[in-house]
Design an enzyme around this catalytic site. Structure first.
Site, PDB file in Angstrom:
ATOM      1  CG  HIS A 113      -2.015  -0.922   1.210  1.00 36.85           C
ATOM      2  ND1 HIS A 113      -3.206  -0.700   1.847  1.00 36.85           N
ATOM      3  CD2 HIS A 113      -2.137  -2.121   0.602  1.00 36.85           C
ATOM      4  CE1 HIS A 113      -4.019  -1.713   1.629  1.00 36.85           C
ATOM      5  NE2 HIS A 113      -3.394  -2.604   0.877  1.00 36.85           N
ATOM      6  CE1 TYR A 154      -4.436   3.946   9.454  1.00 39.02           C
ATOM      7  CE2 TYR A 154      -4.772   3.993  11.832  1.00 39.02           C
ATOM      8  CZ  TYR A 154      -4.120   3.501  10.727  1.00 39.02           C
ATOM      9  OH  TYR A 154      -3.143   2.542  10.890  1.00 39.02           O
ATOM     10  N   PRO A 168      -2.356   0.867  19.565  1.00 37.84           N
ATOM     11  CG  PRO A 168      -4.327  -0.325  19.199  1.00 37.84           C
ATOM     12  CD  PRO A 168      -3.539   0.351  20.273  1.00 37.84           C
ATOM     13  CE  LYS A 208       4.668   3.145  12.986  1.00 38.59           C
ATOM     14  NZ  LYS A 208       5.331   2.829  11.759  1.00 38.59           N
ATOM     15  CE1 TYR A 231      -0.504   4.080   9.683  1.00 36.46           C
ATOM     16  CE2 TYR A 231       0.577   2.793   7.977  1.00 36.46           C
ATOM     17  CZ  TYR A 231      -0.469   2.978   8.854  1.00 36.46           C
ATOM     18  OH  TYR A 231      -1.476   2.039   8.911  1.00 36.46           O
TER      19      TYR A 231
HETATM   20  P1  FAD Z   1       3.960 -11.716  21.301  1.00 36.16           P
HETATM   21  O1  FAD Z   1       3.430 -11.756  19.934  1.00 36.16           O
HETATM   22  O2  FAD Z   1       3.022 -11.416  22.419  1.00 36.16           O
HETATM   23  O3  FAD Z   1       4.684 -13.102  21.562  1.00 36.16           O
HETATM   24  C1  FAD Z   1       5.087 -13.519  22.836  1.00 36.16           C
HETATM   25  C2  FAD Z   1       5.028 -15.029  22.879  1.00 36.16           C
HETATM   26  O4  FAD Z   1       5.536 -15.480  24.142  1.00 36.16           O
HETATM   27  C3  FAD Z   1       3.602 -15.564  22.776  1.00 36.16           C
HETATM   28  O5  FAD Z   1       3.543 -16.534  21.766  1.00 36.16           O
HETATM   29  C4  FAD Z   1       3.314 -16.126  24.157  1.00 36.16           C
HETATM   30  O6  FAD Z   1       2.428 -17.230  24.104  1.00 36.16           O
HETATM   31  C5  FAD Z   1       4.708 -16.517  24.609  1.00 36.16           C
HETATM   32  N1  FAD Z   1       4.868 -16.600  26.069  1.00 36.16           N
HETATM   33  C6  FAD Z   1       4.334 -15.812  27.027  1.00 36.16           C
HETATM   34  N2  FAD Z   1       4.744 -16.204  28.238  1.00 36.16           N
HETATM   35  C7  FAD Z   1       5.571 -17.252  28.050  1.00 36.16           C
HETATM   36  C8  FAD Z   1       6.299 -18.093  28.933  1.00 36.16           C
HETATM   37  N3  FAD Z   1       6.269 -17.919  30.262  1.00 36.16           N
HETATM   38  N4  FAD Z   1       7.046 -19.083  28.397  1.00 36.16           N
HETATM   39  C9  FAD Z   1       7.093 -19.270  27.058  1.00 36.16           C
HETATM   40  N5  FAD Z   1       6.402 -18.513  26.183  1.00 36.16           N
HETATM   41  C10 FAD Z   1       5.658 -17.519  26.677  1.00 36.16           C
HETATM   42  N6  FAD Z   1      -0.292  -4.329  17.057  1.00 36.16           N
HETATM   43  C11 FAD Z   1      -0.632  -3.623  16.007  1.00 36.16           C
HETATM   44  O7  FAD Z   1       0.241  -2.973  15.438  1.00 36.16           O
HETATM   45  N7  FAD Z   1      -1.930  -3.664  15.536  1.00 36.16           N
HETATM   46  C12 FAD Z   1      -2.909  -4.424  16.132  1.00 36.16           C
HETATM   47  O8  FAD Z   1      -4.035  -4.451  15.683  1.00 36.16           O
HETATM   48  C13 FAD Z   1      -2.579  -5.158  17.247  1.00 36.16           C
HETATM   49  N8  FAD Z   1      -3.501  -5.904  17.897  1.00 36.16           N
HETATM   50  C14 FAD Z   1      -3.133  -6.569  19.023  1.00 36.16           C
HETATM   51  C15 FAD Z   1      -4.087  -7.320  19.719  1.00 36.16           C
HETATM   52  C16 FAD Z   1      -3.748  -7.992  20.906  1.00 36.16           C
HETATM   53  C17 FAD Z   1      -4.789  -8.796  21.656  1.00 36.16           C
HETATM   54  C18 FAD Z   1      -2.410  -7.898  21.391  1.00 36.16           C
HETATM   55  C19 FAD Z   1      -2.030  -8.600  22.681  1.00 36.16           C
HETATM   56  C20 FAD Z   1      -1.473  -7.177  20.669  1.00 36.16           C
HETATM   57  C21 FAD Z   1      -1.815  -6.504  19.491  1.00 36.16           C
HETATM   58  N9  FAD Z   1      -0.874  -5.766  18.762  1.00 36.16           N
HETATM   59  C22 FAD Z   1      -1.230  -5.088  17.684  1.00 36.16           C
HETATM   60  C23 FAD Z   1       0.508  -5.704  19.127  1.00 36.16           C
HETATM   61  C24 FAD Z   1       1.367  -6.678  18.320  1.00 36.16           C
HETATM   62  O9  FAD Z   1       0.604  -7.797  17.967  1.00 36.16           O
HETATM   63  C25 FAD Z   1       2.561  -7.018  19.191  1.00 36.16           C
HETATM   64  O10 FAD Z   1       3.325  -5.835  19.319  1.00 36.16           O
HETATM   65  C26 FAD Z   1       3.428  -8.162  18.690  1.00 36.16           C
HETATM   66  O11 FAD Z   1       2.736  -9.378  18.823  1.00 36.16           O
HETATM   67  C27 FAD Z   1       4.748  -8.224  19.470  1.00 36.16           C
HETATM   68  O12 FAD Z   1       5.412  -9.419  19.218  1.00 36.16           O
HETATM   69  P2  FAD Z   1       6.228 -10.176  20.364  1.00 36.16           P
HETATM   70  O13 FAD Z   1       6.850 -11.334  19.695  1.00 36.16           O
HETATM   71  O14 FAD Z   1       7.061  -9.199  21.088  1.00 36.16           O
HETATM   72  O15 FAD Z   1       5.139 -10.631  21.426  1.00 36.16           O
HETATM   73  C1  DHB Z   2      -4.221  -2.855  11.675  1.00 37.51           C
HETATM   74  C2  DHB Z   2      -3.980  -2.609  12.990  1.00 37.51           C
HETATM   75  C3  DHB Z   2      -3.597  -1.354  13.392  1.00 37.51           C
HETATM   76  O1  DHB Z   2      -3.343  -1.101  14.679  1.00 37.51           O
HETATM   77  C4  DHB Z   2      -3.454  -0.331  12.484  1.00 37.51           C
HETATM   78  O2  DHB Z   2      -3.107   0.917  12.912  1.00 37.51           O
HETATM   79  C5  DHB Z   2      -3.676  -0.581  11.157  1.00 37.51           C
HETATM   80  C6  DHB Z   2      -4.050  -1.859  10.755  1.00 37.51           C
HETATM   81  C7  DHB Z   2      -4.642  -4.203  11.248  1.00 37.51           C
HETATM   82  O3  DHB Z   2      -4.849  -5.063  12.122  1.00 37.51           O
HETATM   83  O4  DHB Z   2      -4.794  -4.439  10.048  1.00 37.51           O
END
Ligand code: FAD
Ligand code: DHB
Length: 392
Positions: free
Chosen positions: A74, A199, A290, A294, A382
């Protein structure tokens, strides 16, 4: 049972899986431990927007092939308010773009690669205990207790993980801000009603139209963070979406809702992101609201720095990059915290907002959509600041 490895990685989200892969490409061994089962982590619906740097990283690491086939590049987004749309043209303003490709697809690609490479990734581990001083990680898997004695531990276990809490009291400073709203997100089986993300700022609250594929739409609305998803039958969600996206001549198509959930919003981080040989990355170290998509991108930026620093130390003995890991990551983390807060503040309705606040939001939106300097600021953040920007 003892297991030999150089780096123990706790968590198989995007941060842990990508770190393991980057280390492997550099010839460094690691073991990845994940609390959930494979199906759960592959189905977890979360973010969907990859910055330019994230897509380049996945391509360079040889895991971008399916993303390039199935994802969508995009070159802009729409800001919509008072019944009118305003396009922010990323390509023209910055020469950069974003990729719309679900986080769980990135996770699937990385898991598949890890397994094809025949490298250790253990699902459904229990009772993970982290000792950063040793360093050591103990855990249970398939009924047996195991111990890792790695050279370093990467805490990639998300906001609710154990690694951050394994540091002694007072070592990490935590900063938290809760927002007075959350996002209700749905995945709907319907062709997106837009080619680019929208948005929307509306007096009833924020709304976002995102996409997943030619037949899947992802939509969000601002709601009370304590609201119960049971209070939101599908018809009520669609009604609210129609209202908030209203624009003459534009129609929102409806379809079956196949997933829905409410997520609270917060800004959170710890400083520093390291203690002894424990390094925190991704959501384990920081959460951003969110708006601006980011979270996942910040996790990728962290593990790029960490993979390079760990490799330098383990192959040459030079730990100067590891020493500056936290400082280097936090420069980007604070920049992104500001951008996410700014986008959130400009686009949401705050409870008990006075008229001045509303007019200030409107003035900001008018400026961002009319001034080349202001829209470039949005576009640059962005699509993501280039790696190494913090050193300039
Ligand atoms: P995570 O993806 O959280 O991965 C951490 C992993 O560690 C998980 O698989 C978990 O099961 C595992 N874990 C936890 N504890 C333990 C343990 N004790 N032992 C072993 N494993 C463990 N960001 C956006 O930009 N847009 C969005 O729309 C958006 N929606 C989101 C919705 C939700 C419900 C959440 C929670 C986050 C969202 N985010 C979103 C944020 C984005 O998804 C995260 O920033 C991203 O997942 C970060 O990746 P990570 O690998 O650091 O953490
Ligand atoms: C999506 C999530 C976001 O937080 C955003 O700013 C834009 C897109 C998504 O889940 O597609």
């Amino acid at each position: 049972m003892g297991i030999d490895t150089e780096v123990a990685i706790v968590g198989a989200g995007p941060a842990g899986l990508l770190l393991a892969h980057l280390l492997h490409l550099d010839g460094v061994e690691s073991v990845v431990l994940e609390a959930r089962d494979r199906e759960y982590v592959e189905q977890r619906v979360r973010a969907g927007v990859l910055e330019q740097g994230t897509m380049d990283t996945l391509r360079e690491a040889g895991v971008g092939e399916r993303m390039d086939r199935q994802g969508a590049v995009h070159e802009g987004i729409e800001l919509r308010y008072h019944g009118a749309g305003h396009r922010i043209d990323f390509a023209e303003l910055t020469g950069r773009a974003i990729m719309v490709y679900g986080q769980q697809e990135v996770v699937k690609d990385l898991i598949e690669r890890r397994q094809a490479d025949g490298l250790p990734l253990l699902f459904e581990v229990e009772d993970v205990e982290v000792d950063p001083d040793a360093p050591a990680v103990t855990f249970a898997h398939e009924g047996e207790r195991h111990e890792l004695r790695p050279r370093a531990i990467a805490g990639c276990d998300g906001f609710h993980g154990v690694c951050r809490h394994a540091t002694p009291d007072g070592v990490l400073s935590e900063r938290t801000r809760e927002y007075p709203f959350g996002w209700l997100g749905i995945l709907a089986e319907v062709a997106p009603s837009t080619h680019e993300l929208i948005y929307a700022h509306h007096e009833r609250g924020f709304a976002l139209h995102s996409l997943r594929s030619p037949r899947l739409s992802r939509l969000y609305i601002q709601v009370d963070p304590h609201d119960d998803i049971e209070n939101w039958p599908d018809e009520r969600i669609w009604q609210e979406l129609h209202t908030r996206f209203e624009k003459p001549g534009w129609t929102l198509e409806e379809g079956p809702v196949i997933e829905k959930a409410i997520t609270p919003m917060r800004s959170f981080l710890v400083e520093p992101m390291q203690y002894e040989r424990l390094y925190l990355a991704g959501d384990a170290a920081h959460i951003v609201p969110p708006t601006g998509a980011k979270g996942l991108n910040l996790a990728v930026a962290d593990v790029r720095v960490l993979a390079e620093a760990l490799t330098a130390w383990l192959t040459t003995g030079d730990d100067s990059q590891l020493d500056s890991y936290s400082e280097k990551c936090l420069a980007r983390v604070w920049r992104v915290q500001h951008f996410s807060w700014w986008m959130t503040s400009m686009l949401h309705r705050f409870p008990e907002e006075d008229e001045i606040q509303q007019r200030l939001q409107r003035a900001e939106l008018d400026y961002v959509t009319s001034s080349r300097a202001a829209s470039t600021m949005l576009a640059e953040n962005y699509t993501g600041l280039p790696y190494g920007w913090e050193a300039a």
